[in-house]
Design an enzyme around this catalytic site. Structure first.
Site, PDB file in Angstrom:
ATOM      1  N   GLU A  51      47.576  10.975  63.596  1.00 49.19           N
ATOM      2  CA  GLU A  51      47.279  12.753  63.730  1.00 49.19           C
ATOM      3  C   GLU A  51      45.650  13.455  62.952  1.00 49.19           C
ATOM      4  OE1 GLU A  51      50.440  12.357  63.773  1.00 49.19           O
ATOM      5  OE2 GLU A  51      51.217  12.607  65.575  1.00 49.19           O
ATOM      6  N   PHE A 113      65.239  18.732  64.257  1.00 47.26           N
ATOM      7  CA  PHE A 113      64.921  16.866  64.097  1.00 47.26           C
ATOM      8  C   PHE A 113      63.569  17.225  64.214  1.00 47.26           C
ATOM      9  CE2 PHE A 113      63.290  13.260  66.567  1.00 47.26           C
ATOM     10  CZ  PHE A 113      63.247  12.396  65.619  1.00 47.26           C
ATOM     11  N   LYS A 163      58.808  24.901  71.056  1.00 47.02           N
ATOM     12  CA  LYS A 163      59.433  23.619  72.132  1.00 47.02           C
ATOM     13  C   LYS A 163      59.140  24.932  73.350  1.00 47.02           C
ATOM     14  CE  LYS A 163      60.733  20.040  74.934  1.00 47.02           C
ATOM     15  NZ  LYS A 163      62.111  18.534  74.778  1.00 47.02           N
TER      16      LYS A 163
END
Lengths: 563, 203
Positions: A51, A113, A163
């Site tokens: 990244e 996570f 998400k």
């Protein structure tokens, strides 16, 4: 209004903002976005290998084209890997838009996570950032972020989206207008201040213009030439300002700073008036602040009011965009000739040329850069990393246009070169693009060679391989009693590495091979790597030691010149 | 006793800055983070709703020796969520803070302590057999004076709100810039959970 998922909204909004390329890397929480990408064929996704590479590519894309660059990472490590690149862009004021995913809303703050508080982490290295908690917010958040990113003093922004916000559906309501009460950049420049600046310019006998990155981002290079010519003012640039003024111009006197030209440093130090445009009086440019040219008057033109008076007292502050301010300033200045003053600088230049390359049988790095300059007719886009090779690339290539040199100045990020060159090449597919790399920095991001092959980009990689972290070794030699610790490096065979990636490579071991190798690289259609095994001991001169004043600029010692 | 209005010894080294900020998640962190990053020392910082919906008023007292107030103002302005910054240091201002003070006492000295409270116009807001809580409003000098007088009895706990301030006269630090309705609606919920909560309780 259509009902879209959050992921669709993100891509729809970016598309409306004119985004055509995203440099990214997938991961768990951004899967809904990746799942949606094929629905937006006008957005090209470039798959990076780390990244950090994505952020530097977006930055290189922005610096080469002037447009906003976009990078994308997943939550947690994906987001934190972007940080070095975001900070690089922050320090150099370039418009990079970072997009990150985060864990599902119900897990936020619960150490889920791959959760990282990326908005918290990037508060101090972005102009602004957003944690988007509902899909309805996406269009305006992206619109505001893109506006903030590209206007005023440009700089990075980050938009973080959990998400489940990507997955949820809502009405897509594209905001026709934005309204940010707390963000109204001043672009015009105060008329009274411009008048006072013009008076000082008209009275000055030893004026000098120091042009910075802001001239390039303000698209004000033509206006700068006009002012300099009308009032006959010598122009020096900062390191990031290289290209803001054509170096072939009679009024160009190179760039100043720690490894700037001796005469540029002396000119800055002897001027009676400094007209600073789009620069921030960085310590690397100015040397020891308290001993910089006592008695000089400073006219400071900058779009960021916080830069004015930060490091130096200013006689005339002008907050505004150089593009708007310079023509108005030119109108009020009288035509002048500063023959004595220019004669003085010319003489300093004659006595201390700084850019003279001595005759040597060794493969001097300066010679390699100069040969590259000659072979490419001075037209190539040069992208560098950080260290000795960066300084030689700045010194011995002569730049004629803005955005021709892409380099990490403020943060000094090693490993910037290869990914930034990839971004630059994607932004300007027809521009001849050279990544000048140090052998140290190249190994920080060399995995991005895979992107060159994936995307078939004709970037030319020139590794300046001296087997040292050269700049650090130079400091150890000069300031740490030649105690060389952890700066010599056993390097891998870069040609074999390139070969492993499917990239052609040439090793250059002698001076005679330099020009033919560059010619071969230019004729080759695809990417190519040249491993220049340059002289190992060469140092960068002139030099203003850290903490010294510009007036204390040191030139190459005789024993080094005799090598 | 009329505590001095004009401040004194230590106050000239301090700047009182009022910032009107968007009432959004994370804004306190942005300001705190900016001060830390730039090395500006915060003496006190108070924040609460202002007269305008969607805007909060922050009163920040900065150690003047740590930073020129002009840089503090300019850096604050760079934060997108900061709408207006006013340096009150050059103004005639009313500066106040509220203090709760839990002081040890007993049947013998309680009366004495109440006398002191009376002189400082402090309110007794709680009383127990061996302690009482005083509430006092005033500027730093007045509060320092009361604290000093209470020290011999034994201060069990002290809590100060930090300074809030206003310019005397008709002048204000108010922002007269309402947002378009749609944008105001968006900004009112931006970055919050669906139920309107902040994403993190610390915001």
């Amino acid at each position: 209004m259509a009902r879209l998922t959050g992921a669709q909204m993100v891509l729809e909004s970016l598309q409306r903002e004119g985004v055509d390329t995203i440099f990214g890397y997938p991961g768990g929480v951004v899967l809904p976005l990746y799942d949606t990408l094929p629905q937006y064929p006008n957005i090209r996704h470039v798959l990076v290998r780390h990244e950090q590479g994505a952020a530097h590519m977006a930055d290189g894309y922005a610096r080469a084209s002037g447009k906003m660059g976009v990078c994308l990472g997943t939550s947690g490590p994906g987001a934190t890997n972007l940080v070095t690149g975001i900070c690089t862009s922050w320090m150099d004021s370039t418009p990079v838009f970072a997009l990150t995913g985060n864990v599902t809303r119900s897990l936020l703050g619960k150490d889920g996570f791959q959760e990282a508080d990326i908005t918290g982490i990037t508060h101090s290295i972005t102009k602004h950032n957003y944690l988007v908690m509902r899909p309805e917010e996406i269009p305006l958040s992206i619109r505001e972020a893109a506006h903030i990113c590209q206007t005023g003093r440009p700089g990075p922004v980050l938009v973080d989206i959990p998400k489940d916000v990507f997955q949820e559906e809502a009405e897509f309501d594209w905001p026709e207008q934005i309204n940010l009460r707390g963000y109204k950049p001043t672009t015009e420049g105060h008329a009274g201040m411009i008048r006072r600046a013009a008076e000082l310019i008209n009275q000055a006998t030893r004026p000098i213009i120091i042009a910075g990155h802001g001239v390039i981002w303000g698209d004000a290079h033509n206006e700068l030439v006009e002012l300099a010519e009308k009032a006959d003012i010598p122009v020096i640039t900062t390191f990031l300002g290289i290209g803001a003024f054509p170096e072939s111009h009679d009024l160009s006197y190179g760039w100043l700073g720690m490894h700037g030209m001796f005469y540029a440093n002396m000119a800055a130090d002897h001027a009676d008036l400094v007209i600073a445009i789009g620069m921030r009086f960085d310590d690397r440019a100015m040397g020891r602040f308290k001993d910089f040219n006592p008695g000089v008057k400073i006219v400071h033109i900058d779009i960021d009011p916080a830069e004015i008076g930060k490091n130096f007292p200013t006689a005339v502050p002008i907050v505004g965009n150089a593009k708007n301010v310079l023509p108005r300033l030119s109108d009020l200045t009288t035509e002048a000739e500063h023959q004595d003053w220019r004669g003085w600088i010319d003489q300093v230049r004659e006595e201390h040329p700084s850019l003279h390359i001595r005759e040597s049988r060794r493969m001097l790095p300066q010679y390699v850069v100069r040969t590259l300059y000659e072979e490419t007719n001075g037209d190539a886009t040069i992208v560098t990393g950080v260290g000795q090779h960066q300084m030689w690339a700045g010194q011995h290539y002569f730049y004629k246009r803005p955005r021709q040199l892409v380099t990490s100045g403020g943060l000094g990020t090693m490993g910037f070169e290869l990914p930034a060159a990839i971004g630059a090449q994607i932004a300007l597919p027809d521009a001849e693009t050279w990544a000048i790399c140090g052998d140290g920095g190249f190994q920080m991001t060399l995995q991005e060679m895979a992107v060159l092959v994936d995307e078939n980009l004709p970037v030319k990689i020139a590794v300046f391989n001296n087997g040292y972290l050269g700049m650090i070794r130079q400091w150890q030699q000069l300031f740490y009693d030649k105690n060389l610790v952890s700066t010599a490096m056993t390097q891998p065979d870069f040609c074999k590495l390139a070969d492993a990636y499917g990239i052609r490579a040439i090793r250059v071991e002698t001076k005679a091979e330099v020009a033919p190798a560059i010619r071969e690289a230019r004729e080759h259609k695809g990417p190519i790597l040249i491993d220049f095994q340059i002289d190992q001991e060469e140092n960068v001169w002139p030099m203003v030691p850290a903490g010294a004043a510009l007036s204390e600029t040191i030139e190459a010692p005789a024993e080094e010149l005799a090598r | 006793m009329n505590p001095s209005v004009n401040g004194s010894r230590k106050h000239h080294a301090q700047h009182t800055v009022v910032a009107i900020v968007e009432d959004k998640p994370g804004v306190l962190m942005r300001v705190a983070s900016l001060f830390r990053r730039r090395g500006f020392n915060i003496e006190s910082l108070t924040v609460g709703h202002s007269e305008a919906p969607g805007l909060s008023r922050m009163t920040i007292v900065v150690d003047g020796a740590s930073a020129p107030v002009e840089q503090v103002e300019k850096q604050l302005y760079k934060l997108i969520d900061v709408v207006k910054v006013t340096d009150l240091s050059q103004e005639e201002m009313v500066a106040r803070e509220l203090v709760l003070l839990k002081v040890r006492c007993n049947n013998v000295n309680r009366h004495e302590l109440l006398e002191i409270a009376n002189v400082f116009r402090a309110d007794v807001v709680d009383m127990a057999t061996n302690s009482l809580i005083l509430q006092v409003v005033g500027d730093e000098d007045k509060i320092d004076g009361l604290v000093k007088m209470c020290e011999p009895y034994g201060i069990r706990e002290l809590s100060r709100t930090g300074r809030i301030a206003m310019v005397r006269g008709a002048k204000t630090t108010t922002v007269h810039e309402p947002e378009p309705e749609k944008i105001a609606k968006f900004h009112a919920t931006q970055g919050r959970r669906v139920e309107g909560e902040l994403p993190f309780s610390s915001d």
